[in-house]
Motif scaffolding. Sequence first.
Motif, PDB file in Angstrom:
ATOM      1  N   TRP A   1      -8.131  15.212 -12.209  1.00 19.25           N
ATOM      2  CA  TRP A   1      -7.416  14.115 -11.569  1.00 19.25           C
ATOM      3  C   TRP A   1      -5.978  14.072 -12.086  1.00 19.25           C
ATOM      4  N   ASP A   2      -5.033  13.789 -11.179  1.00 24.16           N
ATOM      5  CA  ASP A   2      -3.646  13.528 -11.591  1.00 24.16           C
ATOM      6  C   ASP A   2      -3.608  12.158 -12.271  1.00 24.16           C
ATOM      7  N   VAL A   3      -2.492  11.848 -12.907  1.00 26.02           N
ATOM      8  CA  VAL A   3      -2.334  10.523 -13.513  1.00 26.02           C
ATOM      9  C   VAL A   3      -2.187   9.486 -12.400  1.00 26.02           C
ATOM     10  N   TRP A   4      -2.478   8.244 -12.711  1.00 26.45           N
ATOM     11  CA  TRP A   4      -2.337   7.168 -11.736  1.00 26.45           C
ATOM     12  C   TRP A   4      -0.869   6.996 -11.383  1.00 26.45           C
ATOM     13  N   GLU A   5      -0.585   6.824 -10.092  1.00 27.96           N
ATOM     14  CA  GLU A   5       0.786   6.518  -9.666  1.00 27.96           C
ATOM     15  C   GLU A   5       1.145   5.130 -10.185  1.00 27.96           C
ATOM     16  N   ALA A   6       2.427   4.880 -10.356  1.00 25.42           N
ATOM     17  CA  ALA A   6       2.878   3.560 -10.803  1.00 25.42           C
ATOM     18  C   ALA A   6       2.579   2.526  -9.715  1.00 25.42           C
ATOM     19  N   CYS A   7       2.330   1.310 -10.132  1.00 24.52           N
ATOM     20  CA  CYS A   7       2.145   0.237  -9.158  1.00 24.52           C
ATOM     21  C   CYS A   7       3.461   0.053  -8.406  1.00 24.52           C
ATOM     22  N   PRO A   8       3.398  -0.187  -7.094  1.00 24.66           N
ATOM     23  CA  PRO A   8       4.629  -0.242  -6.311  1.00 24.66           C
ATOM     24  C   PRO A   8       5.450  -1.508  -6.524  1.00 24.66           C
ATOM     25  N   VAL A   9       4.903  -2.519  -7.187  1.00 21.47           N
ATOM     26  CA  VAL A   9       5.619  -3.766  -7.447  1.00 21.47           C
ATOM     27  C   VAL A   9       5.328  -4.203  -8.878  1.00 21.47           C
ATOM     28  N   THR A  10       6.078  -5.171  -9.393  1.00 21.06           N
ATOM     29  CA  THR A  10       5.876  -5.640 -10.769  1.00 21.06           C
ATOM     30  C   THR A  10       5.102  -6.939 -10.857  1.00 21.06           C
ATOM     31  N   CYS A  11       4.880  -7.604  -9.686  1.00 20.75           N
ATOM     32  CA  CYS A  11       4.073  -8.821  -9.658  1.00 20.75           C
ATOM     33  C   CYS A  11       3.452  -8.931  -8.278  1.00 20.75           C
ATOM     34  N   HIS A  12       2.447  -9.789  -8.123  1.00 18.29           N
ATOM     35  CA  HIS A  12       1.807  -9.944  -6.819  1.00 18.29           C
ATOM     36  C   HIS A  12       1.948 -11.385  -6.339  1.00 18.29           C
ATOM     37  N   ALA A  13       1.930 -11.532  -5.036  1.00 17.97           N
ATOM     38  CA  ALA A  13       2.060 -12.859  -4.421  1.00 17.97           C
ATOM     39  C   ALA A  13       0.735 -13.264  -3.782  1.00 17.97           C
ATOM     40  N   GLY A  14      -0.374 -12.949  -4.447  1.00 21.37           N
ATOM     41  CA  GLY A  14      -1.689 -13.287  -3.929  1.00 21.37           C
ATOM     42  C   GLY A  14      -2.326 -12.181  -3.123  1.00 21.37           C
ATOM     43  N   ASN A  15      -1.579 -11.127  -2.832  1.00 24.90           N
ATOM     44  CA  ASN A  15      -2.128 -10.020  -2.069  1.00 24.90           C
ATOM     45  C   ASN A  15      -2.655  -8.930  -3.014  1.00 24.90           C
ATOM     46  N   ARG A  16      -3.510  -8.066  -2.492  1.00 24.86           N
ATOM     47  CA  ARG A  16      -4.092  -6.982  -3.279  1.00 24.86           C
ATOM     48  C   ARG A  16      -3.079  -5.843  -3.365  1.00 24.86           C
ATOM     49  N   VAL A  17      -2.748  -5.407  -4.571  1.00 22.26           N
ATOM     50  CA  VAL A  17      -1.812  -4.313  -4.791  1.00 22.26           C
ATOM     51  C   VAL A  17      -2.576  -3.199  -5.498  1.00 22.26           C
ATOM     52  N   VAL A  18      -2.509  -1.979  -4.947  1.00 17.92           N
ATOM     53  CA  VAL A  18      -3.285  -0.876  -5.515  1.00 17.92           C
ATOM     54  C   VAL A  18      -2.379   0.262  -5.957  1.00 17.92           C
ATOM     55  N   GLN A  19      -2.917   1.057  -6.857  1.00 18.23           N
ATOM     56  CA  GLN A  19      -2.289   2.302  -7.259  1.00 18.23           C
ATOM     57  C   GLN A  19      -3.276   3.423  -6.963  1.00 18.23           C
ATOM     58  N   THR A  20      -2.765   4.632  -6.806  1.00 19.41           N
ATOM     59  CA  THR A  20      -3.570   5.754  -6.338  1.00 19.41           C
ATOM     60  C   THR A  20      -3.411   6.944  -7.264  1.00 19.41           C
ATOM     61  N   ARG A  21      -4.453   7.769  -7.306  1.00 20.94           N
ATOM     62  CA  ARG A  21      -4.349   9.071  -7.964  1.00 20.94           C
ATOM     63  C   ARG A  21      -5.079  10.091  -7.103  1.00 20.94           C
ATOM     64  N   TYR A  22      -4.688  11.346  -7.246  1.00 18.92           N
ATOM     65  CA  TYR A  22      -5.206  12.433  -6.427  1.00 18.92           C
ATOM     66  C   TYR A  22      -5.725  13.556  -7.308  1.00 18.92           C
ATOM     67  N   ARG A  23      -6.500  14.428  -6.694  1.00 22.88           N
ATOM     68  CA  ARG A  23      -6.913  15.661  -7.364  1.00 22.88           C
ATOM     69  C   ARG A  23      -6.829  16.796  -6.367  1.00 22.88           C
ATOM     70  N   SER A  24      -6.680  17.994  -6.870  1.00 21.79           N
ATOM     71  CA  SER A  24      -6.566  19.162  -6.005  1.00 21.79           C
ATOM     72  C   SER A  24      -7.778  20.060  -6.208  1.00 21.79           C
ATOM     73  N   TYR A  25      -7.845  21.101  -5.441  1.00 19.68           N
ATOM     74  CA  TYR A  25      -8.952  22.039  -5.537  1.00 19.68           C
ATOM     75  C   TYR A  25      -8.712  23.048  -6.659  1.00 19.68           C
ATOM     76  N   ALA A  26      -9.722  23.290  -7.459  1.00 14.15           N
ATOM     77  CA  ALA A  26      -9.668  24.374  -8.436  1.00 14.15           C
ATOM     78  C   ALA A  26     -10.127  25.672  -7.764  1.00 14.15           C
TER      79      ALA A  26
END
Length: 118
Positions: free
Chosen positions: A34-59
């Motif tokens: 797995w790659d490292v988690w991407e940074a969160c796109p914002v520094t705070c939330h206004a009640g909405n769900r904020v997600v971060q993503t990570r990916y993996r490639s094929y060996a």
Amino acid sequence: KRGPPGHNGKAGPKGPPGPPGLTPHSVNCEWGEWDVWEACPVTCHAGNRVVQTRYRSYAKLPQNSGTDCSGPFHEERECQLPQCVTDFQAHAAPAATALSAGSAFVAVAAVGAAAAAA
């Protein structure tokens, strides 16, 4: 040894078949790390769900009827962020903070006018 090339000659008879070739072995798909988690796109939330993503490639990709990789190509998780605080929420009177965001300008103007009159 071969003789000299013929002139307008026909091809000779077909030779005996060779031994059967080896059947290539199958290769099953394998995921990479797995790659490292991407940074969160914002520094705070206004009640909405904020997600971060990570990916993996094929060996290894599947070959010769090998099995496909199972499982997801990417993952998401919720960012652990503080709730956003607006300047209005931080400085307005307690009664004014209960007003909706649509009334925020009027509430700030009223608080500002009351402070100016005092």
